[in-house]
Design an enzyme around this catalytic site. Structure first.
Site, PDB file in Angstrom:
ATOM      1  N   GLU A  59     -63.287 -32.438 -17.269  1.00  0.00           N
ATOM      2  CA  GLU A  59     -64.299 -33.355 -18.157  1.00  0.00           C
ATOM      3  C   GLU A  59     -64.627 -32.321 -19.198  1.00  0.00           C
ATOM      4  OE1 GLU A  59     -65.408 -35.099 -14.039  1.00  0.00           O
ATOM      5  OE2 GLU A  59     -64.554 -33.410 -14.749  1.00  0.00           O
ATOM      6  N   THR A 168     -30.827 -27.698  14.661  1.00  0.00           N
ATOM      7  CA  THR A 168     -30.944 -26.831  13.453  1.00  0.00           C
ATOM      8  C   THR A 168     -30.479 -25.234  13.654  1.00  0.00           C
ATOM      9  OG1 THR A 168     -32.964 -25.909  15.328  1.00  0.00           O
ATOM     10  CG2 THR A 168     -33.536 -27.748  13.664  1.00  0.00           C
ATOM     11  N   SER A 175     -27.746 -20.069  12.001  1.00  0.00           N
ATOM     12  CA  SER A 175     -28.233 -21.421  11.404  1.00  0.00           C
ATOM     13  C   SER A 175     -28.206 -21.190   9.796  1.00  0.00           C
ATOM     14  CB  SER A 175     -29.931 -21.573  11.675  1.00  0.00           C
ATOM     15  OG  SER A 175     -30.579 -20.536  11.226  1.00  0.00           O
ATOM     16  N   THR A 203     -40.222 -17.502  14.499  1.00  0.00           N
ATOM     17  CA  THR A 203     -39.520 -17.615  13.493  1.00  0.00           C
ATOM     18  C   THR A 203     -39.284 -16.294  12.452  1.00  0.00           C
ATOM     19  OG1 THR A 203     -40.137 -19.994  13.532  1.00  0.00           O
ATOM     20  CG2 THR A 203     -39.583 -18.991  11.104  1.00  0.00           C
ATOM     21  N   ASP A 207     -35.659 -14.777  12.233  1.00  0.00           N
ATOM     22  CA  ASP A 207     -35.040 -15.135  10.833  1.00  0.00           C
ATOM     23  C   ASP A 207     -35.468 -13.715  10.114  1.00  0.00           C
ATOM     24  OD1 ASP A 207     -34.246 -17.281  11.997  1.00  0.00           O
ATOM     25  OD2 ASP A 207     -35.821 -18.668  10.862  1.00  0.00           O
ATOM     26  N   LEU A 211     -41.228 -15.798   3.991  1.00  0.00           N
ATOM     27  CA  LEU A 211     -41.897 -17.003   3.903  1.00  0.00           C
ATOM     28  C   LEU A 211     -42.954 -17.089   2.666  1.00  0.00           C
ATOM     29  CD1 LEU A 211     -43.189 -17.471   7.509  1.00  0.00           C
ATOM     30  CD2 LEU A 211     -41.632 -18.705   6.378  1.00  0.00           C
ATOM     31  N   GLU A 303     -43.865 -24.246   8.692  1.00  0.00           N
ATOM     32  CA  GLU A 303     -42.273 -23.989   8.695  1.00  0.00           C
ATOM     33  C   GLU A 303     -42.273 -23.119   9.904  1.00  0.00           C
ATOM     34  OE1 GLU A 303     -39.967 -22.753   5.157  1.00  0.00           O
ATOM     35  OE2 GLU A 303     -41.708 -22.781   3.917  1.00  0.00           O
ATOM     36  N   GLY A 305     -40.509 -23.048  14.119  1.00  0.00           N
ATOM     37  CA  GLY A 305     -39.059 -23.585  15.074  1.00  0.00           C
ATOM     38  C   GLY A 305     -39.501 -24.638  15.883  1.00  0.00           C
ATOM     39  N   THR A 307     -40.512 -25.261  18.671  1.00  0.00           N
ATOM     40  CA  THR A 307     -41.697 -25.101  19.818  1.00  0.00           C
ATOM     41  C   THR A 307     -42.830 -25.485  19.204  1.00  0.00           C
ATOM     42  OG1 THR A 307     -40.297 -23.852  21.173  1.00  0.00           O
ATOM     43  CG2 THR A 307     -42.525 -23.816  21.867  1.00  0.00           C
TER      44      THR A 307
END
Length: 373
Positions: A59, A168, A175, A203, A207, A211, A303, A305, A307
């Site tokens: 505003e 996956t 992957s 993860t 990997d 992130l 993001e 796995g 589990t």
């Protein structure tokens, strides 16, 4: 406050206010996204959107643009104007001082500090008020903020990527890459839109994931301008993370959620260890989400796995699924998308409602809302 039928012009200007509000979606945390349009004699004389917390509200930007011309104008706002003194003075007061004659809000603010008081303040000052125009679109602008205000939990969006047969990774763990580069770029936009990215130690270790938002891969212009890095929240119940991982080479805020402090390593200054209540000697997921909400986190991108994703679904902590599916078939021995307990009746199965379906590169991106039973 009377909910009369809105005119075609009312719809047009509120739709414009919603378009403006969207432009703040990468930067306003912990505040909501809000847009405002000032109209006089069927002409837009001022408009604006909330850019970031602590800065002027929508505003204020619109009133500044309109100047003295705001007297007698109609204000279209995507969220009820605030009525309390926060880091900035209340917008309801600003609209009254400017002399607007009518205020249309898309929705009432669920923030207990506002909740109808802003509209009442305007009404008491003799300004005509209305609300409920494009309410659903306005809700969609602020899924995270609204959920946090109503439930003290953030909105959780779960991102998964899989082959057409729902796998996956191969049995041996390989992957890279199932989905296309276009899908991976779309994920950068999802991260940029989130206040926090949530993952598990698995993860990060398997990997060697960072992130973070890779700015050069963003496709959204507004995201590129904001360059915000979400808080990276990693659940590490067994203290397996070590400071040499790629995650810690990227200097932006990291919260490690643990059941006991790890005193055996020295962590970079941007890393905070938080001890969260336990549930079966693991971090209690619901308690962790509450803690994030207390810190003003509106939207969490999960993001993780199979589990952790499975646990979040099982405990009904996921609001939305974003699934990227690649036109590949990986076979039955490959790793599944999500680990859920064994169900014995169809009534136990989580149900989702598909919201959008679109092609991204060669992949399909499906968005679905989790139905609450």
């Amino acid at each position: 406050m009377h909910n009369n039928r809105f005119s075609e012009c009312d719809h047009k200007y509120m739709a414009r206010a919603i378009e403006l509000a969207k432009r703040g979606r990468f930067t306003t945390t912990p505040n909501p996204n809000v847009g405002c349009v000032l109209v006089k004699d069927n002409q837009i004389i001022g408009e604006g959107f909330h850019i970031q917390a602590g800065g002027p509200h929508a505003e204020v930007h619109a009133l500044k643009m309109a100047g003295d011309n705001a007297k007698g104008a109609t204000a279209y706002v995507t969220l009820e104007p605030c009525s309390h003194y926060g880091r900035t003075p209340p917008c309801a007061e600003g609209l009254i001082k400017a002399g607007v004659s009518r205020v249309v809000a898309a929705m009432v603010d669920p923030n207990p500090e506002v909740a109808g008081r802003g509209l009442k303040m305007l009404e008491d000052a003799g300004i005509e008020t209305d609300f409920g125009l494009l309410n659903d679109e306005a809700e969609a602008l602020n899924l995270g903020f609204l959920k946090r205000m109503r439930t003290n939990l953030p909105y959780v969006r779960c991102k998964l990527a899989a082959s057409l047969d729902g796998k996956t990774a191969l049995e041996n763990g390989e992957s890279k890459w199932i989905t296309s580069s276009e899908s991976r770029r779309a994920v950068q936009d999802l991260r940029a839109e989130s206040c926090a990215v949530l993952s598990g130690a698995d993860t990060v270790i398997i990997d060697n994931a960072k992130l973070n938002v890779r700015l050069e891969e963003l496709t959204d212009t507004d995201a590129k301008l904001s360059a915000r890095q979400p808080i990276r929240v990693i659940i590490d119940s067994q203290n397996r993370l070590t400071p040499d991982l790629a995650l810690f080479q990227q200097p932006s805020k990291i919260i490690i959620a643990r059941t006991t402090l790890d005193k055996s390593h020295t962590w970079p200054h941007f890393v905070e260890q938080v001890v969260v209540e336990q549930n079966n000697s693991k971090v209690d997921l619901s308690a962790l989400l509450s803690l994030l909400a207390e810190r003003g986190v509106n939207l969490v991108l999960l993001e993780a796995g199979a589990t952790l994703a499975g646990k979040m679904f099982e405990q009904q902590l996921v609001d939305e699924l974003v699934l990227f599916m690649a036109p590949k078939l990986m076979g039955h021995s490959s790793k599944s998308l999500i680990n859920l307990p064994t169900f014995t009746t169809m009534s136990q199965v989580p149900e989702l409602e598909i919201n959008t379906l679109k092609q991204v590169g060669q992949d399909i991106c499906l968005r679905a809302l989790v139905k609450r039973n």
